[in-house]
Design a protein around this motif. Structure first.
Motif, short mmCIF file in Angstrom:
data_model
loop_
_atom_site.label_atom_id
_atom_site.label_comp_id
_atom_site.label_asym_id
_atom_site.label_seq_id
_atom_site.Cartn_x
_atom_site.Cartn_y
_atom_site.Cartn_z
N SER A 25 7.29 -1.07 -1.06
CA SER A 25 7.74 0.32 -1.19
C SER A 25 6.84 1.25 -0.38
O SER A 25 7.30 2.25 0.15
N VAL A 26 5.57 0.92 -0.27
CA VAL A 26 4.62 1.63 0.58
C VAL A 26 3.81 0.58 1.30
O VAL A 26 3.20 -0.28 0.65
N ASP A 27 3.77 0.63 2.65
CA ASP A 27 2.99 -0.40 3.34
C ASP A 27 1.50 -0.15 3.13
O ASP A 27 1.07 0.96 2.81
N LEU A 28 0.72 -1.20 3.28
CA LEU A 28 -0.70 -1.15 2.95
C LEU A 28 -1.46 -0.12 3.78
O LEU A 28 -2.30 0.61 3.24
N LEU A 29 -1.18 -0.03 5.06
CA LEU A 29 -1.90 0.93 5.89
C LEU A 29 -1.65 2.36 5.43
O LEU A 29 -2.58 3.16 5.32
N THR A 30 -0.41 2.69 5.12
CA THR A 30 -0.08 4.02 4.60
C THR A 30 -0.80 4.26 3.28
O THR A 30 -1.34 5.34 3.04
N TRP A 31 -0.85 3.25 2.44
CA TRP A 31 -1.53 3.34 1.14
C TRP A 31 -3.01 3.67 1.33
O TRP A 31 -3.56 4.53 0.67
N ILE A 32 -3.65 2.95 2.25
CA ILE A 32 -5.08 3.17 2.51
C ILE A 32 -5.31 4.53 3.14
O ILE A 32 -6.28 5.23 2.80
N HIS A 33 -4.43 4.94 4.04
CA HIS A 33 -4.61 6.22 4.73
C HIS A 33 -4.38 7.43 3.84
O HIS A 33 -4.63 8.57 4.26
N ARG A 34 -3.96 7.23 2.63
CA ARG A 34 -3.86 8.35 1.68
C ARG A 34 -5.24 8.94 1.40
O ARG A 34 -5.36 10.08 0.99
N ARG A 35 -6.28 8.13 1.59
CA ARG A 35 -7.66 8.59 1.43
C ARG A 35 -8.20 8.93 2.81
O ARG A 35 -8.32 8.05 3.68
N PRO A 36 -8.51 10.19 3.07
CA PRO A 36 -8.89 10.63 4.42
C PRO A 36 -10.12 9.93 5.00
O PRO A 36 -10.22 9.76 6.22
N GLU A 37 -11.05 9.47 4.18
CA GLU A 37 -12.24 8.82 4.72
C GLU A 37 -11.94 7.49 5.39
O GLU A 37 -12.74 6.98 6.18
N TYR A 38 -10.76 6.91 5.12
CA TYR A 38 -10.41 5.63 5.72
C TYR A 38 -9.53 5.78 6.96
O TYR A 38 -9.38 4.82 7.71
N ARG A 39 -8.96 6.95 7.18
CA ARG A 39 -8.05 7.12 8.34
C ARG A 39 -8.70 6.78 9.68
O ARG A 39 -8.08 6.09 10.49
N ASN A 73 -10.89 -1.11 -4.11
CA ASN A 73 -10.08 -0.53 -5.19
C ASN A 73 -8.68 -0.18 -4.71
O ASN A 73 -7.69 -0.43 -5.40
N LEU A 74 -8.60 0.41 -3.51
CA LEU A 74 -7.28 0.73 -2.94
C LEU A 74 -6.46 -0.53 -2.70
O LEU A 74 -5.27 -0.59 -3.04
N LEU A 75 -7.09 -1.55 -2.12
CA LEU A 75 -6.39 -2.80 -1.86
C LEU A 75 -5.90 -3.44 -3.15
O LEU A 75 -4.75 -3.86 -3.24
N GLN A 76 -6.76 -3.47 -4.16
CA GLN A 76 -6.37 -4.07 -5.43
C GLN A 76 -5.22 -3.31 -6.08
O GLN A 76 -4.30 -3.91 -6.61
N SER A 77 -5.26 -1.99 -6.03
CA SER A 77 -4.17 -1.22 -6.64
C SER A 77 -2.86 -1.44 -5.89
O SER A 77 -1.80 -1.53 -6.50
N TRP A 78 -2.92 -1.60 -4.55
CA TRP A 78 -1.71 -1.87 -3.77
C TRP A 78 -1.16 -3.25 -4.13
O TRP A 78 0.04 -3.41 -4.35
N VAL A 79 -2.05 -4.26 -4.19
CA VAL A 79 -1.63 -5.61 -4.55
C VAL A 79 -0.98 -5.62 -5.93
O VAL A 79 0.07 -6.24 -6.14
N ASP A 80 -1.59 -4.91 -6.88
CA ASP A 80 -1.03 -4.84 -8.23
C ASP A 80 0.35 -4.18 -8.23
O ASP A 80 1.28 -4.67 -8.87
N GLN A 81 0.49 -3.08 -7.50
CA GLN A 81 1.76 -2.36 -7.47
C GLN A 81 2.85 -3.18 -6.79
O GLN A 81 3.99 -3.22 -7.24
N GLN A 82 2.51 -3.84 -5.70
CA GLN A 82 3.50 -4.61 -4.94
C GLN A 82 3.73 -6.01 -5.51
O GLN A 82 4.64 -6.70 -5.05
N ARG A 83 2.88 -6.40 -6.46
CA ARG A 83 2.95 -7.74 -7.04
C ARG A 83 2.96 -8.79 -5.93
O ARG A 83 3.86 -9.63 -5.82
N THR A 84 1.91 -8.70 -5.12
CA THR A 84 1.79 -9.57 -3.96
C THR A 84 0.35 -10.04 -3.83
O THR A 84 -0.41 -9.98 -4.79
N GLU A 85 -0.03 -10.49 -2.67
CA GLU A 85 -1.37 -10.98 -2.40
C GLU A 85 -1.82 -10.49 -1.03
O GLU A 85 -1.02 -10.04 -0.24
#
Length: 139
Positions: A25-39, A73-85
């Motif tokens: 539903s949200v790709d990982l890069l977009t998910w991570i880029h929600r936090r400006p320090e990672y852009r 933390n961002l990666l883990q929350s994305w994995v949990d939401q997407q139910r993936t690895e």
């Protein structure tokens, strides 16, 4: 500056390969880029990971070790939401370690594994330098 503070500033390279069974539903890069320090330090790689079952949406990050807890933390929350690895390859100096992230992974455990691998890399790189300087501290 303390050794811990200095280590937090040292760069580490990560290659993150998400496993995508279906379109997220949200790709990982977009998910991570929600936090400006990672852009500025996290970007899409030019090609696929070359591993069966993993997507071509490989992400490269070169960042200070002090940013790893938030990224994990961002990666883990994305994995949990997407139910993936996802697979993370962490490279520091000449040492590389691969970690697997699933819905059962704890982001604190990921950080501990990464920290241990980075310590080992630093120790490996410090050994030849200590020998060259004639230090008795290294056996």
């Amino acid at each position: 500056m303390t050794d811990t503070a200095a280590a937090a500033r040292l760069p580490v390279r990560l290659t993150i390969s998400p496993r995508q069974r279906q379109s997220p539903s949200v790709d990982l890069l977009t998910w991570i880029h929600r936090r400006p320090e990672y852009r500025p330090v996290v970007r899409a790689a030019g090609g696929g990971g070359g591993r069966p079952g993993f997507s071509d949406a490989v992400i490269i990050a070169v960042l200070a070790q002090g940013l790893l807890p938030g990224l994990f933390n961002l990666l883990q929350s994305w994995v949990d939401q997407q139910r993936t690895e996802a697979s993370i390859r962490i490279q520091a100096g000449d040492t590389e370690v691969e970690l697997q992230v699933s819905g059962r992974t704890d982001s604190a455990r990921l950080l501990a594994q990464a920290t241990e691998a980075l310590r080992a890399a630093q120790a490996t790189e410090a050994l030849p330098a200590a020998r060259e300087s004639g230090s008795d501290a290294v056996d």
